[in-house]
Design a protein around this motif. Structure first.
Motif, PDB file in Angstrom:
ATOM      1  N   UNK A 125       0.833  -1.202   0.000  1.00  0.00           N
ATOM      2  CA  UNK A 125       0.000   0.000   0.000  1.00  0.00           C
ATOM      3  C   UNK A 125       0.868   1.251   0.000  1.00  0.00           C
ATOM      4  N   UNK A 126       1.966   1.226   0.759  1.00  0.00           N
ATOM      5  CA  UNK A 126       2.872   2.360   0.782  1.00  0.00           C
ATOM      6  C   UNK A 126       3.501   2.586  -0.593  1.00  0.00           C
ATOM      7  N   UNK A 127       3.919   1.502  -1.230  1.00  0.00           N
ATOM      8  CA  UNK A 127       4.546   1.618  -2.549  1.00  0.00           C
ATOM      9  C   UNK A 127       3.564   2.194  -3.568  1.00  0.00           C
ATOM     10  N   UNK A 128       2.313   1.741  -3.505  1.00  0.00           N
ATOM     11  CA  UNK A 128       1.306   2.246  -4.430  1.00  0.00           C
ATOM     12  C   UNK A 128       1.024   3.724  -4.183  1.00  0.00           C
ATOM     13  N   UNK A 129       0.953   4.100  -2.916  1.00  0.00           N
ATOM     14  CA  UNK A 129       0.709   5.503  -2.576  1.00  0.00           C
ATOM     15  C   UNK A 129       1.858   6.390  -3.067  1.00  0.00           C
ATOM     16  N   UNK A 130       3.077   5.895  -2.947  1.00  0.00           N
ATOM     17  CA  UNK A 130       4.227   6.656  -3.428  1.00  0.00           C
ATOM     18  C   UNK A 130       4.201   6.808  -4.947  1.00  0.00           C
ATOM     19  N   UNK A 131       3.810   5.736  -5.635  1.00  0.00           N
ATOM     20  CA  UNK A 131       3.701   5.812  -7.092  1.00  0.00           C
ATOM     21  C   UNK A 131       2.628   6.811  -7.511  1.00  0.00           C
ATOM     22  N   UNK A 132       1.495   6.772  -6.815  1.00  0.00           N
ATOM     23  CA  UNK A 132       0.404   7.701  -7.134  1.00  0.00           C
ATOM     24  C   UNK A 132       0.832   9.147  -6.882  1.00  0.00           C
ATOM     25  N   UNK A 133       1.515   9.371  -5.763  1.00  0.00           N
ATOM     26  CA  UNK A 133       1.969  10.723  -5.440  1.00  0.00           C
ATOM     27  C   UNK A 133       2.990  11.211  -6.457  1.00  0.00           C
ATOM     28  N   UNK A 134       3.885  10.327  -6.864  1.00  0.00           N
ATOM     29  CA  UNK A 134       4.893  10.701  -7.856  1.00  0.00           C
ATOM     30  C   UNK A 134       4.245  11.059  -9.189  1.00  0.00           C
ATOM     31  N   UNK A 137       2.846  14.574  -8.925  1.00  0.00           N
ATOM     32  CA  UNK A 137       3.917  15.568  -9.000  1.00  0.00           C
ATOM     33  C   UNK A 137       4.405  15.723 -10.436  1.00  0.00           C
ATOM     34  N   UNK A 138       4.550  14.600 -11.136  1.00  0.00           N
ATOM     35  CA  UNK A 138       5.005  14.659 -12.521  1.00  0.00           C
ATOM     36  C   UNK A 138       4.009  15.400 -13.402  1.00  0.00           C
ATOM     37  N   UNK A 139       2.732  15.174 -13.178  1.00  0.00           N
ATOM     38  CA  UNK A 139       1.713  15.879 -13.944  1.00  0.00           C
ATOM     39  C   UNK A 139       1.772  17.379 -13.654  1.00  0.00           C
ATOM     40  N   UNK A 144       2.876  23.057 -15.381  1.00  0.00           N
ATOM     41  CA  UNK A 144       3.140  24.359 -14.770  1.00  0.00           C
ATOM     42  C   UNK A 144       4.052  25.192 -15.666  1.00  0.00           C
ATOM     43  N   UNK A 145       3.685  26.448 -15.849  1.00  0.00           N
ATOM     44  CA  UNK A 145       4.510  27.393 -16.609  1.00  0.00           C
ATOM     45  C   UNK A 145       4.956  28.501 -15.676  1.00  0.00           C
ATOM     46  N   UNK A 146       6.224  28.853 -15.734  1.00  0.00           N
ATOM     47  CA  UNK A 146       6.774  29.852 -14.817  1.00  0.00           C
ATOM     48  C   UNK A 146       6.120  31.217 -14.984  1.00  0.00           C
ATOM     49  N   UNK A 147       5.678  31.553 -16.188  1.00  0.00           N
ATOM     50  CA  UNK A 147       5.133  32.883 -16.454  1.00  0.00           C
ATOM     51  C   UNK A 147       3.621  32.887 -16.629  1.00  0.00           C
ATOM     52  N   UNK A 148       2.949  31.820 -16.158  1.00  0.00           N
ATOM     53  CA  UNK A 148       1.474  31.776 -16.238  1.00  0.00           C
ATOM     54  C   UNK A 148       0.916  31.352 -14.888  1.00  0.00           C
ATOM     55  N   UNK A 218       9.526  21.333  -3.624  1.00  0.00           N
ATOM     56  CA  UNK A 218       9.998  20.074  -4.207  1.00  0.00           C
ATOM     57  C   UNK A 218       8.904  19.320  -4.953  1.00  0.00           C
ATOM     58  N   UNK A 219       7.633  19.627  -4.666  1.00  0.00           N
ATOM     59  CA  UNK A 219       6.510  18.979  -5.354  1.00  0.00           C
ATOM     60  C   UNK A 219       5.943  19.852  -6.463  1.00  0.00           C
ATOM     61  N   UNK A 220       6.696  20.886  -6.844  1.00  0.00           N
ATOM     62  CA  UNK A 220       6.311  21.805  -7.929  1.00  0.00           C
ATOM     63  C   UNK A 220       5.016  22.551  -7.616  1.00  0.00           C
ATOM     64  N   UNK A 221       4.795  22.818  -6.338  1.00  0.00           N
ATOM     65  CA  UNK A 221       3.745  23.740  -5.926  1.00  0.00           C
ATOM     66  C   UNK A 221       4.371  25.103  -5.684  1.00  0.00           C
ATOM     67  N   UNK A 222       3.562  26.156  -5.764  1.00  0.00           N
ATOM     68  CA  UNK A 222       4.081  27.517  -5.654  1.00  0.00           C
ATOM     69  C   UNK A 222       3.915  28.028  -4.230  1.00  0.00           C
TER      70      UNK A 222
END
Length: 269
Positions: A125-134, A137-139, A144-148, A218-222
């Motif tokens: 379950x932990x491995x699946x949760x990590x895959x889902x979270x990754x 983050x990748x999406x 994400x655009x730096x100027x939008x 680190x998760x590409x949130x602003x």
């Protein structure tokens, strides 16, 4: 006399024959497996059975099996929160944490095997949760655009640096910052912000200023970071608490270098 002895001997043989033909009745006890099945359930019995179909003896195994799904669910929950990649370490740490005593001489291996199953389920379950979270983050990185700023996912909080804070009169502006609605300024007026660039916005009715920069975590949130404050200004020269009288504060921004490196990885929306 001899006749009577002969008759007596014949009667004795007859009684012995009858006894041999009619075995004494005994009350049979319930088979051990059936009795155990009634008390702890089919699943627990299956774990405790030998290949020859007889239940293993052992106080620890029977006691833990009788605890049933509740105990195993407790172990799975504990492993989900505290588990590592080494079962042997987790197993004995779990026993210590829950004050559980086991005895190898009473077939601890059955109990341990059941707990291992819960550990493996927790790890999966932990491995699946990590895959889902990754994947999330990748999406986010790709979209994400730096100027939008309409592509930014905000963290929902405001970071302060260098001892800076906003007064009570400016709390409504803090909400605008948190929700990505603040109007930022440069020497040419209001602009749409870009990641990792220094800006300021007006506070205290316009007589004060707050320095701000938008960073990537680190998760590409602003993360909006307010890093300096000016209690006064002369036209467009702000008296910053940390960095002189420039139009935009040059004070240190913790995490700026890391954010610049992350921005280079963006998919630009």
């Amino acid at each position: 006399m001899q006749a009577r002895d002969t008759a007596r001997t014949a009667d004795t043989r007859t009684d012995e024959s009858a006894a041999a033909r009619t075995p004494a009745r005994r009350t049979a006890a319930a088979p051990p497996a059936l009795a155990l099945q009634r008390s702890v359930g089919n699943t627990a019995v299956a774990r405790m059975m030998r290949q020859d179909g007889r239940p293993r003896a052992g106080e620890t195994v029977q006691r833990m099996a009788a605890a049933g799904p509740k105990f195993l669910a407790m172990s799975r929950e504990w492993f989900a929160e505290h588990g590592t990649e080494v079962f042997e370490v987790d197993y004995y740490t779990f026993l210590d944490a829950k004050n559980i005593s086991t005895k190898p001489q009473v077939h601890e291996e059955d109990f341990k095997a059941s707990v291992r199953g819960e550990w493996e389920a927790a790890r999966a379950a932990q491995a699946q949760a990590q895959q889902d979270a990754a994947a999330v983050v990748e999406q986010r990185r790709a979209s994400t655009a730096a100027d939008r700023r309409d592509t930014w996912q905000m963290v929902g909080t405001v970071r302060y640096a260098n001892g800076v804070g906003l007064g009570n009169a400016d709390r409504n502006l803090e909400d605008q910052v948190r929700l990505n609605q603040i109007r930022v300024n440069t020497s040419t007026g209001h602009v749409e912000p870009v990641l990792n660039r220094r800006y300021h916005f007006h506070v205290a009715g316009g007589s004060h200023g707050a320095a701000i920069v938008f960073l990537l975590d680190a998760d590409f949130r602003v993360v909006p970071c307010i890093y300096d404050y000016a209690d006064s200004r002369s036209q467009n020269r702000y008296n910053w608490n940390n960095s002189g009288t420039n139009y935009d504060s040059g004070a240190d921004v913790p995490g700026l270098a890391e954010s610049v490196a992350r921005a280079a990885q963006l998919g630009n929306g």
